[in-house]
Design a protein around this motif. Structure first.
Motif, PDB file in Angstrom:
ATOM      1  N   LEU A 136       0.942  -1.112   0.153  1.00 14.88           N
ATOM      2  CA  LEU A 136      -0.154   0.018   0.190  1.00 14.88           C
ATOM      3  C   LEU A 136       0.933   1.252   0.035  1.00 14.88           C
ATOM      4  O   LEU A 136       0.498   2.268  -0.589  1.00 14.88           O
ATOM      5  CB  LEU A 136      -1.012  -0.114   1.075  1.00 14.88           C
ATOM      6  N   LYS A 183       6.064   3.089  -3.665  1.00 10.29           N
ATOM      7  CA  LYS A 183       5.714   3.818  -4.858  1.00 10.29           C
ATOM      8  C   LYS A 183       5.608   2.751  -5.982  1.00 10.29           C
ATOM      9  O   LYS A 183       4.790   2.805  -6.981  1.00 10.29           O
ATOM     10  CB  LYS A 183       6.893   4.888  -5.160  1.00 10.29           C
ATOM     11  N   ASN A 236       2.550   1.110  -6.662  1.00 10.46           N
ATOM     12  CA  ASN A 236       1.539   2.214  -7.088  1.00 10.46           C
ATOM     13  C   ASN A 236       0.521   2.174  -6.114  1.00 10.46           C
ATOM     14  O   ASN A 236      -0.843   2.509  -6.348  1.00 10.46           O
ATOM     15  CB  ASN A 236       0.828   1.935  -8.419  1.00 10.46           C
ATOM     16  N   GLY A 237       0.705   1.936  -4.662  1.00 11.14           N
ATOM     17  CA  GLY A 237      -0.181   1.832  -3.595  1.00 11.14           C
ATOM     18  C   GLY A 237      -1.474   1.222  -3.735  1.00 11.14           C
ATOM     19  O   GLY A 237      -1.718   0.435  -4.482  1.00 11.14           O
ATOM     20  N   ALA A 238      -2.536   2.137  -3.236  1.00 11.65           N
ATOM     21  CA  ALA A 238      -3.761   1.515  -2.997  1.00 11.65           C
ATOM     22  C   ALA A 238      -4.462   1.195  -4.405  1.00 11.65           C
ATOM     23  O   ALA A 238      -5.468   0.555  -4.589  1.00 11.65           O
ATOM     24  CB  ALA A 238      -4.630   2.237  -2.548  1.00 11.65           C
ATOM     25  N   LEU A 239      -4.030   2.186  -5.380  1.00  7.32           N
ATOM     26  CA  LEU A 239      -4.433   2.077  -6.968  1.00  7.32           C
ATOM     27  C   LEU A 239      -4.238   0.687  -7.433  1.00  7.32           C
ATOM     28  O   LEU A 239      -4.977   0.112  -8.324  1.00  7.32           O
ATOM     29  CB  LEU A 239      -3.832   3.208  -7.821  1.00  7.32           C
ATOM     30  N   GLY A 240      -3.058   0.164  -7.249  1.00 10.03           N
ATOM     31  CA  GLY A 240      -2.656  -1.288  -7.576  1.00 10.03           C
ATOM     32  C   GLY A 240      -1.848  -0.983  -9.002  1.00 10.03           C
ATOM     33  O   GLY A 240      -1.846   0.207  -9.475  1.00 10.03           O
ATOM     34  N   SER A 267      -2.004  -1.846 -12.895  1.00 11.54           N
ATOM     35  CA  SER A 267      -2.718  -2.018 -14.262  1.00 11.54           C
ATOM     36  C   SER A 267      -2.259  -2.022 -15.354  1.00 11.54           C
ATOM     37  O   SER A 267      -0.845  -1.617 -15.416  1.00 11.54           O
ATOM     38  CB  SER A 267      -3.941  -1.072 -14.324  1.00 11.54           C
ATOM     39  N   PHE A 278      -4.895  -6.710 -13.909  1.00 12.58           N
ATOM     40  CA  PHE A 278      -5.035  -5.495 -12.813  1.00 12.58           C
ATOM     41  C   PHE A 278      -4.655  -6.433 -11.477  1.00 12.58           C
ATOM     42  O   PHE A 278      -5.257  -7.470 -11.184  1.00 12.58           O
ATOM     43  CB  PHE A 278      -6.272  -4.915 -12.822  1.00 12.58           C
ATOM     44  N   GLY A 331      -4.241  -5.354  -7.149  1.00 12.14           N
ATOM     45  CA  GLY A 331      -4.378  -4.310  -6.232  1.00 12.14           C
ATOM     46  C   GLY A 331      -4.014  -5.096  -4.761  1.00 12.14           C
ATOM     47  O   GLY A 331      -4.379  -6.303  -4.536  1.00 12.14           O
ATOM     48  N   LYS A 384      -5.627  -4.967  -2.247  1.00 13.51           N
ATOM     49  CA  LYS A 384      -6.930  -5.683  -1.723  1.00 13.51           C
ATOM     50  C   LYS A 384      -7.107  -6.985  -1.997  1.00 13.51           C
ATOM     51  O   LYS A 384      -8.077  -7.659  -1.469  1.00 13.51           O
ATOM     52  CB  LYS A 384      -8.361  -4.744  -2.070  1.00 13.51           C
TER      53      LYS A 384
END
Lengths: 293, 324
Positions: B107, B110, B113-117, B119, B226, B228, B230
């Motif tokens: 998360l 860098k 790409n953190g929470a954005l995951g 893609s 993708f 992420g 989560k």
């Protein structure tokens, strides 16, 4: 600055201690790790919130309701998820898996009942802030500290001096011997699970006060911290749980204060991995393995 | 035919195979009686490492995925070395915590790409389609379009990998290593007294599980486009645990059956999506209470084997009786 962080850390840590005590009590008596403890804690927080918002009974009422909820959930869990496993010989990991089931059941139930958004706790106490030689301490912090330390002291005394407390300790020492000595261990097990869960529910209200926000997923995060403290203090060690909780709280606050705030939730497990390398039996655990195997 | 080959079913088939590989990773660790709840964490390591390698470093897939598995293995060493000395419960808790730490780190980094995951991960089926076009099959082959060809070839590759892993596990069971695993699972102390280096074998089983989970993660990343943070949280770990608990972890087939059922079940129970976690939770509790060995235990297999053999014998007798 240092002492200010210390006070914040100890306040936070005292709630961790309270959560970890629940794990420790159950581990001591039943020799299992109750993975659903975090969710029972979260349910306590939500019921406390509901009561505080709708019933206008103040903090004491909310706390009692939360503890009662915890106790009821603990009882149900004992009867439905733990007792059937004791009847037959299963591996020590079976109760762990079973309580994981309870944990995700309760979490999704909470999502259905209370919604996924974080809810803020109503101001049940004054927002007064005291200034002690430059260290600011709020009324909320004092209340949290007083309640958690009070609960721990009462528990300590109760386990130490009363007949029931002694039976619990005897049972956690050796369940067969306790049985032979005329202790109704079945009752003691139910009692311990209910007591531990009630403490968890109470901790829910205190954490709600401290963070001023509760959500269904906090059961997992806080539950993990309780687990970390359980290992940190040594499995089944009550003093260890109390001191370990304070240590974790202080370590977390300092990690936030000195730069790495986003890694806050990783601090707990960083600590236990390190500890497992250096002193696997925990800070206060004894070298001997409990009960041979 | 056309009906069966729609992209949704093809994707489903890929997920079933990936989940079966994850089930095997659970089995490998559990065959020594250890419980690792870190499959989701190892999977995320494999997924992120291999995805970053193919996206940023341009490494080919057949290198990136094993490197992802190796990275998962490396991190498994950090948890495995201190915990395999201790009771099983330590490994379970430490791996669970490890999954959480990995999630927090992903998360906040860098590069992930953190929470954005992440893609835009190069998709395996598109790669295969391109390969087919390069081979001059741009118009497809017979009734199959080039996209279907790509998807089908990915399924074949995954299935081959799965079969390879199954063969490996079956073979393992009959080897010296597998017998050591079984001995540790039956009674760790007795195994140690019999001269088995329990710590070494426990570590080895844990590493194998982590490696296979990392591989599964790398493959999953190159199928879904993708990833992420989560996707690899506590719930994923519980789901993977459920494969082994529902199917049973005594034999190789248990987790496979478990993963098959649990990948298809949510599709069949679409109307009850909101209750999915509750159902999963209830399954865990019920299985532990009533059938802790899982749906498929060694007895189940023995029972069916003798029954089938008996049937075959009867048939043979009938055939031979008929000719006489």
């Amino acid at each position: 600055m240092f002492w200010q962080q210390m006070v914040n850390g100890i306040t936070l840590g005292s709630t961790y201690s309270l959560i970890a005590l629940g794990y420790t009590l159950i581990f001591g008596v039943l020799n299992i790790v109750n993975m659903a403890h975090g969710e029972i804690f979260m349910f306590g927080a939500f019921v406390g919130l509901m009561i505080a918002v709708h019933a206008n009974v103040g903090l004491a009422g909310a706390l009692l309701a939360a503890m009662a909820t915890g106790a009821v959930l603990g009882y149900l869990m004992e009867v439905l998820a733990l007792r059937p496993l004791r009847r037959r010989k299963v591996s020590e990991l079976a109760p762990l898996i079973s309580t994981i089931g309870v944990s995700i059941f309760l979490e999704s139930l909470a999502l259905r009942l209370f919604g996924a958004e974080a809810q803020s706790f109503p101001p049940v106490s004054s927002t007064q802030v005291f200034d002690l030689a430059g260290v600011k301490i709020s009324m909320v912090q004092i209340i949290i500290l007083a309640i958690s330390c009070g609960l721990m002291l009462v528990l300590r005394f109760w386990l130490e001096k009363t007949k029931l407390g002694k039976s619990i300790r005897a049972t956690s020492e050796n369940i067969e011997t306790a049985n032979l000595l005329g202790i109704d261990t079945k009752k003691i097990i139910v009692l311990t699970v209910m007591l531990a869960s009630a403490l968890g529910g109470g901790a829910g209200v205190l954490v709600g006060l401290a963070f001023n926000a509760i959500e269904p997923t906090m059961g997992i995060t806080m539950g993990f911290k309780g687990l970390a403290v359980l290992i940190l203090g040594g499995l089944g060690n009550i003093t260890g749980a109390m001191v370990g909780g304070l240590l974790l709280g202080v370590a977390e606050i300092f990690s936030v204060a000195y730069g790495v705030s986003s890694y806050r939730d990783a601090v707990a497990f960083g600590m236990i991995i390190l500890l497992l390398f250096l002193r696997p039996e925990g800070l206060f655990g004894s070298k001997e393995q409990q009960g041979g195997r | 035919m056309e009906f069966l080959l729609n992209p949704y079913y093809l994707q489903m088939a890929m997920f079933i195979i990936i989940n079966a590989i994850l089930g095997l990773s659970m089995y490998l660790t559990m065959s020594t009686g250890q419980l690792s709840l870190g499959a989701a964490g190892f999977m995320s390591i494999g997924a992120y490492v291999s995805a970053l390698l193919t996206m940023k470093a341009g490494l080919p897939l057949y290198l990136a995925v094993p490197i992802g598995g190796a990275a998962a293995c490396l991190l498994a060493a950090v948890i495995g070395l201190p915990t395999t000395r201790l009771r099983g419960i330590y490994l379970a808790i430490a791996t669970l915590g490890f999954g959480e730490v990995v999630r927090v780190v992903i998360l906040n980094l860098k590069v992930t790409n953190g929470a954005l995951g992440l893609s835009g991960i190069p998709s395996m089926s598109i790669m295969m389609s391109k390969a087919f076009i390069a081979m001059g099959l741009g118009d497809g082959l017979g009734p199959l379009s080039v996209r279907q060809l790509g998807n089908l070839s990915v399924i074949v590759i995954l299935a081959l990998l799965l079969v390879g892993l199954i063969l490996f596990s079956v073979r393992l069971n009959n080897s010296r290593l597998g017998r050591a695993f079984a001995a540790i699972k039956a009674d760790e102390y007795a195994a140690e007294v019999s001269g088995i280096d329990t710590r070494y074998y426990k570590l080895l089983a844990f590493f194998m599980g982590a490696f296979v989970a990392g591989i599964a993660g790398g493959l999953a990343a190159h199928i879904t486009f993708f990833i992420g943070p989560k996707d690899f949280a506590y719930h994923r770990a519980v789901e993977i645990l459920l494969f082994a608990v529902l199917g049973g972890s005594d034999t190789v087939w248990g987790p496979l059956v478990g993963s098959f059922i649990l990948t298809l079940l949510p599709e069949a129970l679409r109307f009850a999506t909101e209750y999915r976690s509750m159902i999963y939770g209830a399954i865990l509790v019920l299985m532990m209470a009533f059938r802790p060995q899982g749906l498929i235990s060694e007895e189940t297999i023995r029972y069916w084997r003798t029954k089938l053999l008996a049937k075959k014998a009867v048939q043979q007798e009938e055939i031979s009786g008929g000719t006489n």
